[in-house]
Structures are given as C-alpha cells and as structure tokens.
Write a protein that holds these residues in place. Structure first.
Motif, mmCIF file in Angstrom:
data_model
loop_
_atom_site.group_PDB
_atom_site.id
_atom_site.type_symbol
_atom_site.label_atom_id
_atom_site.label_comp_id
_atom_site.label_asym_id
_atom_site.label_seq_id
_atom_site.Cartn_x
_atom_site.Cartn_y
_atom_site.Cartn_z
ATOM 1 N N VAL A 1 10.588 16.175 -18.869
ATOM 2 C CA VAL A 1 10.256 16.671 -17.518
ATOM 3 C C VAL A 1 8.760 17.011 -17.433
ATOM 4 O O VAL A 1 8.107 16.734 -16.414
ATOM 5 N N GLN A 2 8.219 17.571 -18.509
ATOM 6 C CA GLN A 2 6.784 17.887 -18.507
ATOM 7 C C GLN A 2 5.933 16.612 -18.460
ATOM 8 O O GLN A 2 4.836 16.617 -17.911
ATOM 9 N N GLU A 3 6.471 15.529 -19.031
ATOM 10 C CA GLU A 3 5.765 14.246 -18.922
ATOM 11 C C GLU A 3 5.928 13.651 -17.524
ATOM 12 O O GLU A 3 4.968 13.171 -16.920
ATOM 13 N N LEU A 4 7.159 13.701 -17.009
ATOM 14 C CA LEU A 4 7.451 13.093 -15.701
ATOM 15 C C LEU A 4 6.580 13.673 -14.588
ATOM 16 O O LEU A 4 6.171 12.955 -13.679
ATOM 17 N N ARG A 5 6.255 14.947 -14.645
ATOM 18 C CA ARG A 5 5.462 15.560 -13.568
ATOM 19 C C ARG A 5 4.053 14.958 -13.509
ATOM 20 O O ARG A 5 3.350 15.114 -12.522
ATOM 21 N N ARG A 6 3.662 14.251 -14.587
ATOM 22 C CA ARG A 6 2.304 13.676 -14.637
ATOM 23 C C ARG A 6 2.299 12.157 -14.507
ATOM 24 O O ARG A 6 1.238 11.542 -14.553
ATOM 25 N N TRP A 7 3.463 11.529 -14.372
ATOM 26 C CA TRP A 7 3.461 10.074 -14.193
ATOM 27 C C TRP A 7 2.663 9.748 -12.931
ATOM 28 O O TRP A 7 2.871 10.378 -11.877
ATOM 29 N N PRO A 8 1.744 8.772 -12.997
ATOM 30 C CA PRO A 8 0.885 8.487 -11.836
ATOM 31 C C PRO A 8 1.631 7.734 -10.739
ATOM 32 O O PRO A 8 2.612 7.040 -11.018
ATOM 33 N N PHE A 9 1.148 7.880 -9.520
ATOM 34 C CA PHE A 9 1.703 7.093 -8.407
ATOM 35 C C PHE A 9 0.813 5.882 -8.180
ATOM 36 O O PHE A 9 -0.414 6.012 -8.116
ATOM 37 N N LEU A 10 1.439 4.722 -8.069
ATOM 38 C CA LEU A 10 0.683 3.502 -7.834
ATOM 39 C C LEU A 10 1.208 2.855 -6.547
ATOM 40 O O LEU A 10 2.416 2.880 -6.289
ATOM 41 N N PRO A 11 0.311 2.292 -5.733
ATOM 42 C CA PRO A 11 0.756 1.685 -4.471
ATOM 43 C C PRO A 11 1.482 0.361 -4.702
ATOM 44 O O PRO A 11 1.209 -0.347 -5.664
ATOM 45 N N ALA A 12 2.424 0.053 -3.824
ATOM 46 C CA ALA A 12 3.156 -1.218 -3.886
ATOM 47 C C ALA A 12 2.268 -2.355 -3.394
ATOM 48 O O ALA A 12 1.297 -2.147 -2.673
ATOM 49 N N GLY A 13 2.606 -3.584 -3.775
ATOM 50 C CA GLY A 13 2.003 -4.775 -3.195
ATOM 51 C C GLY A 13 0.570 -5.003 -3.567
ATOM 52 O O GLY A 13 -0.195 -5.548 -2.770
ATOM 53 N N ARG A 14 0.184 -4.596 -4.778
ATOM 54 C CA ARG A 14 -1.199 -4.847 -5.178
ATOM 55 C C ARG A 14 -1.412 -6.318 -5.520
ATOM 56 O O ARG A 14 -0.493 -7.007 -5.929
ATOM 57 N N GLY B 1 0.799 -1.225 0.000
ATOM 58 C CA GLY B 1 0.000 0.000 0.000
ATOM 59 C C GLY B 1 0.827 1.268 0.000
ATOM 60 O O GLY B 1 0.310 2.357 -0.239
ATOM 61 N N GLU B 2 2.132 1.153 0.225
ATOM 62 C CA GLU B 2 3.008 2.324 0.240
ATOM 63 C C GLU B 2 3.084 2.923 -1.171
ATOM 64 O O GLU B 2 3.201 2.188 -2.156
ATOM 65 N N THR B 3 2.998 4.249 -1.267
ATOM 66 C CA THR B 3 3.109 4.886 -2.580
ATOM 67 C C THR B 3 4.561 4.877 -3.030
ATOM 68 O O THR B 3 5.457 5.259 -2.281
ATOM 69 N N LEU B 4 4.773 4.448 -4.255
ATOM 70 C CA LEU B 4 6.141 4.341 -4.758
ATOM 71 C C LEU B 4 6.568 5.639 -5.432
ATOM 72 O O LEU B 4 5.859 6.141 -6.305
ATOM 73 N N PRO B 5 7.722 6.185 -5.051
ATOM 74 C CA PRO B 5 8.221 7.389 -5.720
ATOM 75 C C PRO B 5 8.801 7.030 -7.089
ATOM 76 O O PRO B 5 9.094 5.869 -7.363
ATOM 77 N N TRP B 6 8.968 8.058 -7.927
ATOM 78 C CA TRP B 6 9.660 7.882 -9.210
ATOM 79 C C TRP B 6 11.094 8.365 -9.062
ATOM 80 O O TRP B 6 11.317 9.546 -8.812
ATOM 81 N N VAL B 7 12.032 7.456 -9.176
ATOM 82 C CA VAL B 7 13.457 7.812 -9.180
ATOM 83 C C VAL B 7 13.978 7.422 -10.559
ATOM 84 O O VAL B 7 14.018 6.230 -10.898
ATOM 85 N N VAL B 8 14.324 8.422 -11.377
ATOM 86 C CA VAL B 8 14.673 8.150 -12.778
ATOM 87 C C VAL B 8 15.993 8.826 -13.134
ATOM 88 O O VAL B 8 16.439 9.764 -12.455
ATOM 89 N N SER B 9 16.608 8.352 -14.204
ATOM 90 C CA SER B 9 17.827 9.005 -14.688
ATOM 91 C C SER B 9 17.848 8.999 -16.209
ATOM 92 O O SER B 9 17.180 8.175 -16.850
ATOM 93 N N ALA B 10 18.607 9.925 -16.770
ATOM 94 C CA ALA B 10 18.851 9.942 -18.217
ATOM 95 C C ALA B 10 20.233 10.524 -18.462
ATOM 96 O O ALA B 10 20.660 11.436 -17.739
ATOM 97 N N THR B 11 20.914 9.964 -19.441
ATOM 98 C CA THR B 11 22.176 10.535 -19.919
ATOM 99 C C THR B 11 21.818 11.330 -21.166
ATOM 100 O O THR B 11 21.303 10.766 -22.141
#
Ligand SMILES: [Zn+2]
Length: 263
Positions: free
Chosen positions: A250-263, A132-142
């Motif tokens: 970045v404009q897309e990333l701000r809208r990525w949805p948050f989904l809970p863990a362990g569904r 049920g914990e909300t998962l953050p988005w941790v992303v990278s790009a070169t």
C-alpha cells in the motif's frame, strides 16, 4: 479512515488516497469455523492496513457476499454468481472513480472470488478511453498469494504446505481473531477416498489440471488440510506476516505514477 464513520464533507480525496475494498464471503467453513471466516480474516487484515496508513487509506466495509456457488451444497452458504459479482465490482469501482479516487485496491480473502476478480480487471482494460485521459490504478491482491507459500509455512511453523480452506492456516488465524467462534473439537478435514497425481483435491501441490468442481466432490465435511493442527500463536504470526507485506504494498501503491492514455 474508516469509510462508514465519515460524514460527507470529510471525504477529502487527494491523488495519493487509496480506496481499500476488502472482499470476503459468507460460506461454509467445515464443522468448526463460522461462515464469516473469509470476511473476518480479510476484514482484520484491512483494518491493520488502515491503522498503519490512516491518512492515505479509506477503508470500505468488507463485502460480505462473494462468489461461492461451489460451496452451496453445505449449510450457511450465500453466493453471487460470477457474472453478478463482476457487475458488483464494476459498480463499486464506478462510484469510487466518480468520488475522485484514482487508486482502488480490492483486497481479496476468498479463493472463489479470484476468477471473477480477474475477469473484472480484464474488463477494465477494455473500457474506452479518450486520448490524454489520466488512467486510474485499479488493482487487486489475494492476501495469501502475495508471497511464496513456503515463506509463511516456515515463518509460522505450519505443518501443511499452503492455505486452502478451513485448514490449519485459516483456523489458526480465526483462533487469533474470533476464538469464541472456533469449535476446535470439530476441527477435522474430510478427505475424500481417492487421490490424483494431477488434480490437487486438498491443495497439497499446485494442481496440474483444473476442474469445475463443487466442494462436495473434494471434501466430505467442507474442510480441507489439517485444521486440527491450528494454534493461536501460528495465527498471530501469519496475520503479522501478511500485514507486513500488505502495508509495504500500500505504501508503494500510493506513489505509483499516473500516465495519460493514448500516447
Ligand atoms: Zn476461507
């Protein structure tokens, strides 16, 4: 928002906020570019992103130290070993999560950071989570790997196939960002006296084998490619091109949805 200019009460973080962490290096870039090259270029791109999205982006200072042990044979290089670098990324991330950021974007400007950055993202997947914990988005790009290299080549009129190191690409962009620090008469690559159809010593093609080389094994003076072909106009076009893709992401990333863990 520029992180270092804010006072503590001004860190008003929302679910759309993005912590933008530019990852540079301090390492040799041949005889013609300063050791801050990767940090300067990724810092320039990150500043442009912040300028385009000032309400969403919290721009951290550029991490000036990277994983550059393979450059230590040349003057001016400072480096964190890969295991230390992974730990630095983890500690920065933990601080950002604790501050309330749920979107963290590591923007990378140095090839040597790619393996530990990938390792760090793998480690994130192994973190224990509560159901049920909300998962953050941790992303990278070169930044130069976000599009096919042929696009940048064509758009900016580059002669060489792709960005490598202290090359036509990096030198052109440095002519645009910090022209006073570029010594164009010294802009010559140092090709070693052998070739391989499997290992791309100069990044001429996608390498068919990997090797744990030091840069002194693949270039005689620390530079690669064709830095003598660099021009300020090419650099401006490249920076505009990379910025466009990054702002779009970045404009897309701000809208990525948050989904809970362990569904
Ligand atoms: Zn570089």
């Amino acid at each position: 928002m520029k992180w270092i200019n804010l006072r503590a009460p001004e860190f008003k973080i929302t679910t759309e906020s993005i912590a933008l962490v530019p990852l540079g290096s301090t390492e040799q870039h041949g005889n013609h570019l300063p050791v801050q090259t990767d940090a300067a270029l990724v810092g320039e791109l990150a500043s442009r992103i912040e300028a385009a999205c000032p309400d969403t982006v919290f721009l951290l200072p550029t991490l000036w130290l990277g994983a550059s042990h393979h450059h230590l044979d040349f003057g001016g290089t400072l480096s964190l070993r890969a295991s230390t670098y992974v730990g630095v990324l983890r500690d920065i991330t933990e601080c950002l999560l604790r501050q309330g950021f749920q979107r963290i974007f590591f923007l990378n400007g140095h090839g040597g950071n790619i393996p530990p950055l990938s390792q760090f993202l793998s480690n994130c997947q192994e973190e224990p989570l509560k159901a049920g914990e909300t998962l953050p988005w941790v992303v990278s790009a070169t930044y130069w790997l976000m599009n096919p290299p042929s696009e940048a080549k064509e758009l900016a009129g580059m002669k060489s196939a792709r960005l490598t190191h202290a090359c036509e690409y990096e030198t052109s962009m440095m002519l645009s960002v910090t022209p006073d620090l570029v010594a164009m008469p010294e802009a010559k690559a140092g090709k070693p006296h052998f070739a391989s159809k499997f290992f791309a010593l100069q990044g001429e093609f996608p390498s068919r084998v990997q090797a744990g080389v030091r840069f002194s094994q693949i270039t005689l003076n620390g530079a690669m490619g064709e830095p003598g072909l660099a021009q300020v106009e090419k650099g401006q076009k490249l920076l505009d091109y990379y910025t466009k893709t990054l702002v779009e992401f970045v404009q897309e990333l701000r809208r990525w949805p948050f989904l809970p863990a362990g569904r």
